[in-house]
Design an enzyme around this catalytic site. Sequence first.
Site, mmCIF file in Angstrom:
data_model
loop_
_atom_site.group_PDB
_atom_site.id
_atom_site.type_symbol
_atom_site.label_atom_id
_atom_site.label_comp_id
_atom_site.label_asym_id
_atom_site.label_seq_id
_atom_site.Cartn_x
_atom_site.Cartn_y
_atom_site.Cartn_z
ATOM 1 N N CYS A 343 0.888 -1.340 -0.019
ATOM 2 C CA CYS A 343 -0.151 0.394 -0.345
ATOM 3 C C CYS A 343 1.348 1.614 0.236
ATOM 4 C CB CYS A 343 -1.343 -0.197 1.797
ATOM 5 S SG CYS A 343 -1.274 -1.156 1.886
ATOM 6 N N ARG A 372 6.489 -10.822 5.400
ATOM 7 C CA ARG A 372 6.137 -11.086 7.501
ATOM 8 C C ARG A 372 6.314 -11.730 8.335
ATOM 9 N NH1 ARG A 372 -0.648 -9.888 5.522
ATOM 10 N NH2 ARG A 372 -0.349 -8.292 3.478
ATOM 11 N N GLN A 390 1.075 -10.755 -3.529
ATOM 12 C CA GLN A 390 -0.618 -10.174 -3.961
ATOM 13 C C GLN A 390 -1.118 -10.150 -4.705
ATOM 14 O OE1 GLN A 390 0.147 -7.814 -0.193
ATOM 15 N NE2 GLN A 390 -1.708 -9.012 0.742
ATOM 16 N N ASP A 392 -2.392 -7.135 -5.456
ATOM 17 C CA ASP A 392 -2.939 -6.556 -5.132
ATOM 18 C C ASP A 392 -2.624 -5.039 -5.483
ATOM 19 O OD1 ASP A 392 -3.216 -4.856 -2.676
ATOM 20 O OD2 ASP A 392 -1.291 -4.387 -1.855
ATOM 21 N N HIS A 394 -4.738 -1.034 -5.313
ATOM 22 C CA HIS A 394 -5.519 0.433 -4.424
ATOM 23 C C HIS A 394 -5.642 1.125 -5.601
ATOM 24 C CE1 HIS A 394 -2.369 -1.406 -2.400
ATOM 25 N NE2 HIS A 394 -3.008 -1.482 -0.874
ATOM 26 N N LYS A 474 -13.968 -2.901 6.325
ATOM 27 C CA LYS A 474 -14.145 -3.974 5.389
ATOM 28 C C LYS A 474 -15.188 -5.073 4.647
ATOM 29 C CE LYS A 474 -11.365 -7.407 8.110
ATOM 30 N NZ LYS A 474 -10.010 -7.893 8.293
ATOM 31 N N HIS A 520 -8.451 -0.747 -0.898
ATOM 32 C CA HIS A 520 -7.477 -1.388 -0.999
ATOM 33 C C HIS A 520 -8.360 -3.249 -1.419
ATOM 34 C CE1 HIS A 520 -4.430 -0.041 2.350
ATOM 35 N NE2 HIS A 520 -5.291 0.599 2.925
HETATM 36 ZN ZN LIG Z 1 -3.632 -2.227 0.514
#
Ligand SMILES: [Zn+2]
Length: 649
Positions: A343, A372, A390, A392, A394, A474, A520
Amino acid sequence: MSSLTVTLPDGSTREMPAGATAGDVAAAIGRGLARAAVAARVNGAEVDLGSPLPRRAAVEIITAGTPKGREILRHSTAHVLAQAVLELWPGAKFAIGPPIDNGFYYDFDLPGGASFSDEDLERIEARMRRIVGEDQPFAREELTRDEGLALFADQPYKVEIIEGVDPTEGAAGGSVSAYRNTERFVDLCRGPHVPSTARLGSFKLTRVAGAYWRGDEHNAQLQRIYGTAWESDKALADHLRQVEEAEKRDHRRLGVELDLFHFPPEIGSGLAVFHPKGGIVRRCMEDYSRVEHEAADYQFVYTPHLAKSTLFETSGHLQWYAEGMYPPMEMEGATYYPKPMNCPLHVLVYKAQQRSYRDLPLRLFELGTVYRFERSGVLHGLLRARGFTQDDAHIFCTPDQLEAELASLLAFVLRLLRTFGFEDFEAELATRPEKYVGDPGEWDVATAALRLALEAAGVPYVVAEGEGAFYAPKIDVHIRDAIGRRWQMSTLQVDFQLPPRFDLEFTGADNARHRPYMIHRALFGSVERFFGVLVEHFAGAFPAWLAPVQARVLGVRNDHDDTAAAVVARLRAEGLRADWTPGDEPLGSRIRRAKLEKLPYVLVVGDDDVAAGTVGVNARGGDRPERGVPVDAFVARLKAEVDTRSAAG
Ligand SMILES: [Zn+2]
Ligand SMILES: [Zn+2]
């Protein structure tokens, strides 16, 4: 004679004689309910069936087959386990025995530091059955704190628990409760419990493990016994079958058997390498994701795996996510961290230029690898790893665009999940927790938009009140796999933290500066985890569009090899993944091997086929081969299956 008034969950009331119990209420309603009852909720508190009711009582009977009822059965079975172990190992100390998902455990400290063996489980189970056969009552005792300390004087773990009881609560100096089964066996417990051990019996002890007292490795190492318990023998058998099926599908095992990936110890725990076959499956997943994102107007970005500590200070990760991050590295006077999330890096792409409302929505997408820290004890193959990628995205949008963005995002998520063969969805809408950042009005707007998206998509959902992250409401989308297990997959969040932290802005039509909304969103979540779930969902038998080898061609004898090779060349020329093995080995054993590899198709070429330009087609899971299928017809069929990404094949 005095009586008491009972209100039932349907709002109806019933007069019961004074001294009546919740069990009496169940019996008065019907024999079926009395048989299924394990405990009750009286005026909101969980109590034993045998406890007398107050004058005005709202009574809800807790039955065996419900989540709460199972919890009580499981925890009661844990008491029986403790009794059995204390009888078989005189001098054993017992710690705690809570219910868990699908079962229970109990932790013990055996005399002389002994540990349980797998054979011990049978012996313990036999003793537990005897206790069940003895129909021992679970009798509740209320004790002062001092009485509790005296009763459990030779049980140090119980003493420690009692010492932790708040002395200002309940009776003078604090109170505790215990449940007694026999003169010799009593356990410290809040309850409630089933009325007697005869109510139990559909259980099985499953395994032993080491565990630290209070989960702290500086404390004593205890011996943990796990078990499962159910409301009926049938429910127990169904569960054990499910476990067996899950073991057969375990992606870690299939990953090795099908040569898909492994975790080399030389690299470190939780870090996988994908082999060529797993690599094909993964590339197909990623290619599909890229194509879909491109079509949905996402722009692709790439960001590095490391960033300076200052970035994660601004983003707040070092404040609230430091425990989940890899340790820092020092270089040229700066401190770098492997990124735990993409992010903040995407935010920098947004900030690279002055944004106008005409640029929005801006949808940035990356297959971004993150690292992580997870404790080695919780790592679980690809499902919980330390490094993963991910898919991912945004999305930065204006307040006006939020609702439409969320609705189309959720539709996107569901379309993607359906392509992978998932049909059964449930979602959870997690709302504002007590501690949060941002403006409550904006939270309400975002939460309402998330709710509308769920309703537009027609996904069944539950609201998890106050369960959102402190910075975002979320939606979590859960799926059910082929054997009914629930997995949390995709997430959509509306972030109220990063836009102000990074001071994100756009110029509106009014020429003034505004704060964009930031969403996200990860569909697969982690590509690796999704891959692991797919392996288990399909039991390694990937549909043709994902299968590493879509068709294997086998000549009946060596003199058919040339034709087999020509068929493979034809399939490959069409972009299909095919291979062949020569006829040196008997056909039967080659077919068996192809079955073990779970290939979608095995094509057999015999004398007639050579002349006619046909193949025999063995579809995976089909009962009999189709003979004399023209090669062209098979090519068309397989191509159609791959092009439509049919999940059925
Ligand atoms: Zn994010
Ligand atoms: Zn208990």
